[in-house]
Design a protein around this motif. Sequence first.
Motif, PDB file in Angstrom:
ATOM      1  N   PRO A 137       0.814  -1.265   0.470  1.00 18.81           N
ATOM      2  CA  PRO A 137       0.113   0.298   0.215  1.00 18.81           C
ATOM      3  C   PRO A 137       0.795   1.076   0.185  1.00 18.81           C
ATOM      4  CG  PRO A 137      -0.656  -1.891   2.209  1.00 18.81           C
ATOM      5  CD  PRO A 137       0.449  -2.115   1.096  1.00 18.81           C
ATOM      6  N   ILE A 138       0.622   2.184  -0.393  1.00 19.23           N
ATOM      7  CA  ILE A 138       1.123   3.417  -0.746  1.00 19.23           C
ATOM      8  C   ILE A 138       0.168   4.358   0.490  1.00 19.23           C
ATOM      9  CG2 ILE A 138       1.924   3.119  -3.210  1.00 19.23           C
ATOM     10  CD1 ILE A 138      -0.163   5.245  -3.941  1.00 19.23           C
ATOM     11  N   GLN A 139       0.028   5.293   0.226  1.00 20.38           N
ATOM     12  CA  GLN A 139      -0.103   6.482   1.199  1.00 20.38           C
ATOM     13  C   GLN A 139      -1.302   7.379   0.612  1.00 20.38           C
ATOM     14  OE1 GLN A 139       1.811   8.411   4.476  1.00 20.38           O
ATOM     15  NE2 GLN A 139       2.960   8.082   3.621  1.00 20.38           N
ATOM     16  N   ASP A 140      -2.374   7.541   0.941  1.00 19.11           N
ATOM     17  CA  ASP A 140      -3.870   7.784   0.695  1.00 19.11           C
ATOM     18  C   ASP A 140      -2.872   9.662   0.027  1.00 19.11           C
ATOM     19  OD1 ASP A 140      -5.255   5.395   0.193  1.00 19.11           O
ATOM     20  OD2 ASP A 140      -6.053   6.704   2.242  1.00 19.11           O
ATOM     21  N   ARG A 141      -2.437  10.283   0.688  1.00 14.52           N
ATOM     22  CA  ARG A 141      -1.722  11.352   0.576  1.00 14.52           C
ATOM     23  C   ARG A 141      -1.318  12.234  -0.766  1.00 14.52           C
ATOM     24  NH1 ARG A 141      -0.862  13.612   5.586  1.00 14.52           N
ATOM     25  NH2 ARG A 141       0.159  15.419   4.705  1.00 14.52           N
ATOM     26  N   ASN A 142      -0.524  10.509  -0.752  1.00 22.73           N
ATOM     27  CA  ASN A 142       0.121  10.570  -1.544  1.00 22.73           C
ATOM     28  C   ASN A 142      -0.351  10.442  -3.529  1.00 22.73           C
ATOM     29  OD1 ASN A 142       2.636   9.424   0.433  1.00 22.73           O
ATOM     30  ND2 ASN A 142       3.573  11.396  -0.430  1.00 22.73           N
ATOM     31  N   GLY A 143      -0.988   9.027  -2.601  1.00 23.07           N
ATOM     32  CA  GLY A 143      -2.029   8.958  -4.387  1.00 23.07           C
ATOM     33  C   GLY A 143      -2.534   9.610  -5.330  1.00 23.07           C
ATOM     34  N   VAL A 144      -3.360  10.585  -3.867  1.00 21.40           N
ATOM     35  CA  VAL A 144      -4.318  12.223  -4.026  1.00 21.40           C
ATOM     36  C   VAL A 144      -4.222  13.123  -5.244  1.00 21.40           C
ATOM     37  CG1 VAL A 144      -5.388  13.292  -3.520  1.00 21.40           C
ATOM     38  CG2 VAL A 144      -5.727  11.332  -2.657  1.00 21.40           C
ATOM     39  N   HIS A 145      -2.726  13.159  -5.026  1.00 25.02           N
ATOM     40  CA  HIS A 145      -1.261  14.374  -5.151  1.00 25.02           C
ATOM     41  C   HIS A 145      -1.278  13.989  -6.345  1.00 25.02           C
ATOM     42  CE1 HIS A 145       1.728  17.802  -5.028  1.00 25.02           C
ATOM     43  NE2 HIS A 145       1.083  17.604  -5.864  1.00 25.02           N
ATOM     44  N   SER A 146      -0.408  12.481  -7.063  1.00 27.02           N
ATOM     45  CA  SER A 146      -0.645  12.021  -8.803  1.00 27.02           C
ATOM     46  C   SER A 146      -2.023  11.990  -9.087  1.00 27.02           C
ATOM     47  CB  SER A 146      -0.592  10.075  -8.109  1.00 27.02           C
ATOM     48  OG  SER A 146       0.701   9.968  -7.349  1.00 27.02           O
ATOM     49  N   MET A 147      -2.981  11.867  -8.869  1.00 29.89           N
ATOM     50  CA  MET A 147      -4.684  12.130  -9.493  1.00 29.89           C
ATOM     51  C   MET A 147      -4.509  13.384 -10.365  1.00 29.89           C
ATOM     52  SD  MET A 147      -7.194   9.369  -7.953  1.00 29.89           S
ATOM     53  CE  MET A 147      -7.027   9.912  -6.343  1.00 29.89           C
ATOM     54  N   GLU A 148      -4.348  14.587  -9.276  1.00 26.31           N
ATOM     55  CA  GLU A 148      -4.232  15.788  -9.363  1.00 26.31           C
ATOM     56  C   GLU A 148      -3.938  16.027 -10.498  1.00 26.31           C
ATOM     57  OE1 GLU A 148      -3.878  19.748  -6.359  1.00 26.31           O
ATOM     58  OE2 GLU A 148      -2.443  18.715  -6.748  1.00 26.31           O
ATOM     59  N   HIS A 149      -2.677  15.287 -10.689  1.00 30.78           N
ATOM     60  CA  HIS A 149      -1.474  15.839 -12.448  1.00 30.78           C
ATOM     61  C   HIS A 149      -1.974  14.526 -12.853  1.00 30.78           C
ATOM     62  CE1 HIS A 149       2.371  16.579  -9.787  1.00 30.78           C
ATOM     63  NE2 HIS A 149       1.394  17.032  -9.225  1.00 30.78           N
ATOM     64  N   GLY A 150      -3.036  13.927 -12.834  1.00 29.53           N
ATOM     65  CA  GLY A 150      -3.848  13.057 -13.483  1.00 29.53           C
ATOM     66  C   GLY A 150      -3.702  12.012 -13.948  1.00 29.53           C
ATOM     67  N   ALA A 151      -3.853  11.255 -13.067  1.00 31.03           N
ATOM     68  CA  ALA A 151      -3.345   9.663 -12.772  1.00 31.03           C
ATOM     69  C   ALA A 151      -4.300   9.191 -12.692  1.00 31.03           C
ATOM     70  CB  ALA A 151      -2.366   9.236 -11.992  1.00 31.03           C
ATOM     71  N   VAL A 152      -4.621   7.494 -13.598  1.00 28.92           N
ATOM     72  CA  VAL A 152      -5.825   6.681 -12.688  1.00 28.92           C
ATOM     73  C   VAL A 152      -5.036   6.153 -12.006  1.00 28.92           C
ATOM     74  CG1 VAL A 152      -7.476   5.047 -13.293  1.00 28.92           C
ATOM     75  CG2 VAL A 152      -6.749   6.977 -14.925  1.00 28.92           C
ATOM     76  N   TRP A 153      -5.814   5.647 -10.569  1.00 27.23           N
ATOM     77  CA  TRP A 153      -5.455   4.668  -9.736  1.00 27.23           C
ATOM     78  C   TRP A 153      -6.005   3.765  -9.147  1.00 27.23           C
ATOM     79  CZ3 TRP A 153      -4.888   6.844  -3.271  1.00 27.23           C
ATOM     80  CH2 TRP A 153      -4.272   5.528  -2.914  1.00 27.23           C
ATOM     81  N   ILE A 154      -5.711   2.672  -9.847  1.00 28.64           N
ATOM     82  CA  ILE A 154      -6.341   1.599  -9.733  1.00 28.64           C
ATOM     83  C   ILE A 154      -5.362   1.012  -7.883  1.00 28.64           C
ATOM     84  CG2 ILE A 154      -6.755  -0.600 -10.317  1.00 28.64           C
ATOM     85  CD1 ILE A 154      -6.030  -0.151 -12.911  1.00 28.64           C
ATOM     86  N   THR A 155      -6.684   0.136  -7.124  1.00 32.84           N
ATOM     87  CA  THR A 155      -6.279  -0.480  -6.192  1.00 32.84           C
ATOM     88  C   THR A 155      -7.089  -1.411  -5.970  1.00 32.84           C
ATOM     89  OG1 THR A 155      -8.399   1.099  -4.989  1.00 32.84           O
ATOM     90  CG2 THR A 155      -5.581   1.759  -5.057  1.00 32.84           C
ATOM     91  N   TYR A 156      -6.975  -2.481  -5.017  1.00 33.30           N
ATOM     92  CA  TYR A 156      -6.845  -3.293  -5.689  1.00 33.30           C
ATOM     93  C   TYR A 156      -7.344  -4.045  -3.515  1.00 33.30           C
ATOM     94  CZ  TYR A 156      -2.331  -4.940  -5.917  1.00 33.30           C
ATOM     95  OH  TYR A 156      -1.197  -5.381  -5.568  1.00 33.30           O
TER      96      TYR A 156
END
Length: 237
Positions: A137-156
């Motif tokens: 797992p990665i930290q939510d707070r960093n993954g959210v920033h990546s999505m702000e840059h245009g990333a799609v985040w697949i979690t399982y």
Amino acid sequence: MAPQSGTSKKQNKAAKNAKMTAARQRVAEQRERDRKAAKRRSILIGGTAAVVAAGVVAGLAAVVMTSDDGKSGNNLSGNITADVSAAPNISSPIEGVSTYTASQGHEPNKNITYKQTPPVGGQHDPVWQNCGIYSQPIQDRNGVHSMEHGAVWITYNPSLPADQVAKLQTKARTDFMLLSPHDGMSTPITVTSWGFQLKVDNPDDPRIDAFIKQYRVNKQTTPEYGAACTGGIGKPE
């Protein structure tokens, strides 16, 4: 031989004095050159030291930013809840996608709580997660920033079978994609971009590919379109 006249003696003395004066002048000029050269060396050394010091400070800042094995958000003080709200007035061409409006903002010293699992946006860490595939797992707070840059985040769900995880990894092997396990999800797989989220039961659901095509680095839905998804924290596989 006749003794030198008084005039000749005066001429010789004058010549000697002139030579001594010239010699003293040459010495003075050399000392002045040496003084200027020493000053230049001092300035050069001082400037080099300043550059080195600046590099050290920058390096320390980078170490602090990416310390704890690629994790940020340490030494947090205070708590906030990310400002994210459901947006039923925003539609998606993909069936089953939930839509949200989310505030932006960097919170380097706050513990951030996200109402959605995984989060769909909101305040986040100043440092983004490097896009790629993660087995932990990665930290939510960093993954959210990546999505702000245009990333799609697949979690399982961490219990997802390995063969299904492998299928998700195939989908995530492109730019601006994040893949990681995540605890507490209501479905085995969730696909998220900034403000949009799709929950599915298996990796063969065709809506996953449709979601990625629709929202990955989308000019209309990416808050910081053109920003990078590298140069942040984390070491993807």
